[in-house]
Each structure stands twice: as C-alpha cells, then as structure tokens.
Enzyme design. Sequence first.
Site, PDB file in Angstrom:
ATOM      1  N   ASP A  66       0.860  -1.194   0.000  1.00 56.78           N
ATOM      2  CA  ASP A  66       0.000   0.000   0.000  1.00 56.78           C
ATOM      3  C   ASP A  66       0.895   1.242   0.000  1.00 56.78           C
ATOM      4  OD1 ASP A  66      -2.024   1.858   0.190  1.00 56.78           O
ATOM      5  OD2 ASP A  66      -2.387   1.534   2.336  1.00 56.78           O
ATOM      6  N   HIS A 109      -2.388   1.160  11.902  1.00 54.29           N
ATOM      7  CA  HIS A 109      -2.179  -0.249  11.552  1.00 54.29           C
ATOM      8  C   HIS A 109      -0.708  -0.496  11.263  1.00 54.29           C
ATOM      9  CE1 HIS A 109      -3.238   2.183   7.980  1.00 54.29           C
ATOM     10  NE2 HIS A 109      -2.173   1.610   7.475  1.00 54.29           N
ATOM     11  N   GLN A 174      -3.236  -5.081   6.588  1.00 54.59           N
ATOM     12  CA  GLN A 174      -2.937  -3.955   7.489  1.00 54.59           C
ATOM     13  C   GLN A 174      -3.750  -4.063   8.786  1.00 54.59           C
ATOM     14  OE1 GLN A 174      -3.989  -1.158   4.397  1.00 54.59           O
ATOM     15  NE2 GLN A 174      -1.945  -0.260   4.395  1.00 54.59           N
ATOM     16  N   ASP A 176      -5.185  -3.521  12.360  1.00 51.16           N
ATOM     17  CA  ASP A 176      -5.226  -2.304  13.188  1.00 51.16           C
ATOM     18  C   ASP A 176      -4.541  -2.528  14.527  1.00 51.16           C
ATOM     19  OD1 ASP A 176      -6.837  -1.173  11.211  1.00 51.16           O
ATOM     20  OD2 ASP A 176      -8.034  -0.096  12.709  1.00 51.16           O
ATOM     21  N   ARG A 204       2.598  13.813   9.919  1.00 54.12           N
ATOM     22  CA  ARG A 204       1.286  13.747   9.275  1.00 54.12           C
ATOM     23  C   ARG A 204       0.625  12.497   9.849  1.00 54.12           C
ATOM     24  NH1 ARG A 204      -1.148  10.020   5.844  1.00 54.12           N
ATOM     25  NH2 ARG A 204      -2.712  10.896   4.471  1.00 54.12           N
ATOM     26  N   ASP A 206      -1.658   9.715   9.933  1.00 53.98           N
ATOM     27  CA  ASP A 206      -2.451   8.962   8.970  1.00 53.98           C
ATOM     28  C   ASP A 206      -3.736   8.447   9.616  1.00 53.98           C
ATOM     29  OD1 ASP A 206      -2.546   7.604   6.299  1.00 53.98           O
ATOM     30  OD2 ASP A 206      -2.564   5.798   7.545  1.00 53.98           O
ATOM     31  N   LEU A 211      -7.353   5.718  13.898  1.00 54.96           N
ATOM     32  CA  LEU A 211      -6.267   5.559  14.864  1.00 54.96           C
ATOM     33  C   LEU A 211      -6.789   5.617  16.304  1.00 54.96           C
ATOM     34  CD1 LEU A 211      -3.199   5.738  15.766  1.00 54.96           C
ATOM     35  CD2 LEU A 211      -3.434   8.205  15.513  1.00 54.96           C
ATOM     36  N   GLU A 213     -10.012   5.203  17.394  1.00 51.18           N
ATOM     37  CA  GLU A 213     -11.256   4.494  17.754  1.00 51.18           C
ATOM     38  C   GLU A 213     -10.930   3.287  18.636  1.00 51.18           C
ATOM     39  OE1 GLU A 213     -13.382   3.012  14.326  1.00 51.18           O
ATOM     40  OE2 GLU A 213     -11.668   1.849  13.642  1.00 51.18           O
ATOM     41  N   GLU A 248      -4.943  13.599   9.112  1.00 47.29           N
ATOM     42  CA  GLU A 248      -5.821  13.220   8.014  1.00 47.29           C
ATOM     43  C   GLU A 248      -7.119  12.703   8.627  1.00 47.29           C
ATOM     44  OE1 GLU A 248      -5.929  10.061   4.317  1.00 47.29           O
ATOM     45  OE2 GLU A 248      -5.355   9.447   6.319  1.00 47.29           O
TER      46      GLU A 248
HETATM   47  C1  NOJ Z   1      -4.361   7.176   4.070  1.00 47.84           C
HETATM   48  C2  NOJ Z   1      -3.328   7.268   3.007  1.00 47.84           C
HETATM   49  O1  NOJ Z   1      -3.393   8.550   2.413  1.00 47.84           O
HETATM   50  C3  NOJ Z   1      -3.588   6.157   2.025  1.00 47.84           C
HETATM   51  O2  NOJ Z   1      -2.757   6.254   0.910  1.00 47.84           O
HETATM   52  C4  NOJ Z   1      -3.431   4.845   2.707  1.00 47.84           C
HETATM   53  O3  NOJ Z   1      -3.799   3.793   1.834  1.00 47.84           O
HETATM   54  C5  NOJ Z   1      -4.315   4.770   3.948  1.00 47.84           C
HETATM   55  N1  NOJ Z   1      -4.219   5.928   4.765  1.00 47.84           N
HETATM   56  C6  NOJ Z   1      -3.940   3.573   4.796  1.00 47.84           C
HETATM   57  O4  NOJ Z   1      -2.752   3.836   5.475  1.00 47.84           O
END
Ligand code: NOJ
Length: 553
Positions: A66, A109, A174, A176, A204, A206, A211, A213, A248
């Site tokens: 990913d 995760h 992935q 959690d 940043r 993610d 994260l 919950e 995010e």
């Molecule tokens: C948000 C990221 O921007 C994205 O690219 C990613 O797949 C997911 N989080 C999982 O980490």
Amino acid sequence: MRTDRTVRDLWYKDAIVYGLDVETFADGDGDGVGDFKGLTERLGYLAGLGVSCLWLMPFYPTPNRDNGYDITDYYDVDPRLGTLGDFVQFSHEAKGYGLRVVVDLVLNHTSDEHPWFQAARKDPKSPYRDWYVWAKKKPPHPEKGVVFPGVQKTIWTWDRAARAYYYHRFYDFQPDLNVTTPAVREEMQRIMGFWLQLGVSGFRVDAAPFLIESYGVPGHEKDDPFVHLKEMHDFLSWREGDAVMLAEANVGTDKLLDYFGDGDRMQLLYNFPVNQQLFLALVRGEAAPLVKALKELPPLPEAGQWATFLRNADEIDLGRLSDEERAEVYAACGPEKSMQLYDRGVRRRLAPMLNGDSRKIALAFSLLFSLPGTPIVYYGDELGMGDDLSLPERNSVRTPMQWSGEVNGGFSTAPRDKLVRPVISGGPYGYENLNVVWAQRDLDSTLNKVERLMRTYKQCPELGWGKWRTVEADSPAVLAHRSDWRNESILVVHNLGQSPCTVTLKDAAEEPTRVVELISDGAYQDILDTAHPILLEGYGYRWFRLAGKGRPD
Ligand code: NOJ
C-alpha cells in the site's frame, strides 16, 4: 514590507508544504528507485521553488503493498531508499536550506508482516496479542466500513494461526493496532520521539479517526477517543515545543473541531470539505459551492490551522458531494469508469482533471495559496504532471517526478524496466514535453506561475494568520475573499468562469479603500479602490493589499 512584526512562533500558519514520496522523487544511486540521496540532491529545487516544509510519505521498511502505508519497522528506513544515515544527512541538509520536514506517522495499523503481528497471531500469550484487535466469532456486518470498496471486502479477516478474526480498517494485510492498550500508546510515543530526535518538525497523522477508535474493545466502549490526540499532543510539545501534527481526518463538518480541541490536540487538519466543493465550483464555473463550504467551516482555536490542498497521492474523494454533484464532477474531470475509484473519487492528477487548461490550473493554484489555511502542494502538480491510468488503483497519480528530457525524465539512470514505476512518456504529459528543465525556461509555464504565487504568498502573512471572510460579489462566477491581520488586509478575487467579467464588490471594505495589486493572471489596468469595478479574464485572478492604513506602500 513592514518589519516590526513581533513573535510569529506558529511557523506552520503560513508555511508552504510540499508532499512527496521518496520512492518516486529522485533516484540518486541509479537502481530505479527514488532514494534519500536523490532527494537530498534536489533540495535546491525545492528551496528555490519557495517551499518551506516537506511532508515525506512513508519511507520505512515495508512489503510495499500500500505504497509504504504497511510498515514492518518504525525505526528504520526502507533499504531501497537508503539508510538511517542517509536520512540524517538529508534532514541536516534540509535544515541548511531552511526547510522543515514532517514525516508520515502510520499508527492505525502495521503490516501483517510486522514482527509484532507475527508474534501476536502465533501465541495467545504473547505480550503483543493485545496490540491488535481480535474477535473469536465473526462480528456482525464485517463488510460495513470498508475503506476501499470494490477492492476490499471486509474489515474482519480470519487468521488461522491466531484462530481468531483480526480487525483492519484498510486492506487485510494492514491489521489495526489497539490504541486502548497502554503499551501500544507508549510505543507510539517512542516512535515520535525517535524521529523528532533525528530532526523532524512533526508528523502527518495517517487515518486519524481510525487511529483513535476503540473498536468496542470490552471495557472501552465508552472511551473518549480524543484523549489519545491530547496525549500525543502533550508528548510532542514536551519533547519539541514547535513540532506539529497534521491530521488526516476526512470527517463531516460538525466533527472537524474535535480534532483541534482547545488547541491541545492537532495543529493542522486537511480541509477535505473545501477540497470537494472547490472542484465542484471549478466544474460549474460558479463560486457558490466554495462560498458555502467556506462559510460552514467552524472558527478554529488560535493554534489551529486548515491544510488546504488540491490533490494528493490518493483518489480525490468526492464522497461528501450529493450523487448529482459527484456525477457532475465525474463528467468533467473523470468521465470514464477507469478514471473513477472506490465509488467515490477520481484517480487522476490535477492537470488532466482540469483538461490540461493552463489558465484553469493556475486559477486552482491561486485558490490553493489564497484560501484560508496552509497550502500543500503534491509533487509534480507544480509542473502540471499527468497520470498513468494503466497503473492499478491510486498508483495512477504516483509516477516518477519529471526532471528533464533525458532518459527516464531524469528521474533515474537505471534501465527502463528497472524503474519502480514507469515515467510518463509521450503525449502532452510525457517527460519529453513536460519537465522541470523545460518548465523553468518557459516564463508562462505552470511551474513559473506557481513559483510566483508562492513568492507572493510569502509576502502576505495576512493569508495564513489573518481573520478571513468572503466578500459579496455581483457575479456568480466570482469568489472574493479578504483576510485581515495586524491592521493589514489582503483582498483576492477569482473568476471561476471561462468568460471575462467585470465584478463589483459589495462589502470589501467599510469605505472605498485604495488597493495595491500584488499578483494577477495577466496585465490589467490598475483599479483605484475597493469600490471600483474589477475586470477579470476568464479563469482570472487578482490579489490586492488594501492600502491607506499607514503602510509605506
Ligand atoms: C491514508 C493514506 O493517504 C492512504 O494512501 C493509505 O492507503 C491509507 N491511509 C492507509 O494507510
């Protein structure tokens, strides 16, 4: 420029952030994969462009299923990208250029190959068992809440070794982490502390909503999830007073403030609501959607700031538009099924989404830099780079940076078949026509326009720090807004329509106020004051500073 400004310690309020993936930015050792050596060599380009902060997408060891958001070691660098030594050298040289560095913190995760998960699944008595979220029986509706519909089927997957289901908000590889486990939270702090020590200015965060919950873990059903953000904030500020977290959190407008708290949680939050309405407004050639989105934003605590963006490394998420509105954006920006993703977005870059119209692209950048918040530029968009729809899912917008007309666009000297991803070649977006070297020579290039906008933005602290409001304009195509700070004001007008127009502003100032034009899309006759009709070309923009408040200019 006045120079008597006092303390401006909240550096992120008017930073210019540039998001990049080390893997696809510049290859310094010729193996086909971008790396820290290559990035370090390109710091001059970034500083020259006018950027002040780099956001690095994950660069940690990873099976890379990913794009690096599946991590197997939080305390190291992916060997394909370099070593920890290379990272420190990079962070040191970035500082020399006056560039801050923010790194991705992916703690919702891990990869399923992470030693913690491997230990947890193999032994129910392992101390790592509680680091993840398990269920003996299949929880009801496991298909609800998948983040990647069409690709991901469930959020609970059976693990044979563990003889239990594990929870994963994202792909099944992935799992959690369980934030309710104190040892996990302690480890998260250790990770933050580690990278702070290596010179970063923040993180940043993610997938922030996931994260924090607590997944209905027994005994934690009623936990206040935001406590975790405060805990992270406190830790961060004790270790490094001016470090920040950029979260995010693609949540509804009514939930945005939760992420800021009283200024004691996150400092920055991506402005997803404005992002979606901005594209709807561009597609319609009407300011109304954007005005509405701006007016709906809650006022932020003093330390809080929006992070404004046009595109990023993911699909553009249009999930909060109505079905009809989304269909409008699809029709204009990604009409073919292959351009759409996850039933909610478009997997194209900025320039192709705007049909390669250079005036419209410049307009979008002018909005990015002048709307309330700190602007974030996604690497390559400053050139107007294109996408590669033959690549799966979101990889379409993650092709290598196009530096020059040399082989592989100057990204790498490796044979083409060794590149981490193909460089876009041929056609209007191919590296042969579109690259940094060429764009720097062409005064009319998107790159040069972006550079000029950045320079002007840096001279307008009102935009990042000020109190802003929209201004009433008598044309539906025009967005006008004003930002005031320390007795100084910036007024900006944008014509979202394709035809030229002349607009009069209703409440730009209490009384007609003389203006000084700072930047525009072309040559216009000066206007006298805020009451004067303002001419704008199709997709035109003009930035003014209100004069006459004792300023020397
Ligand atoms: C948000 C990221 O921007 C994205 O690219 C990613 O797949 C997911 N989080 C999982 O980490």
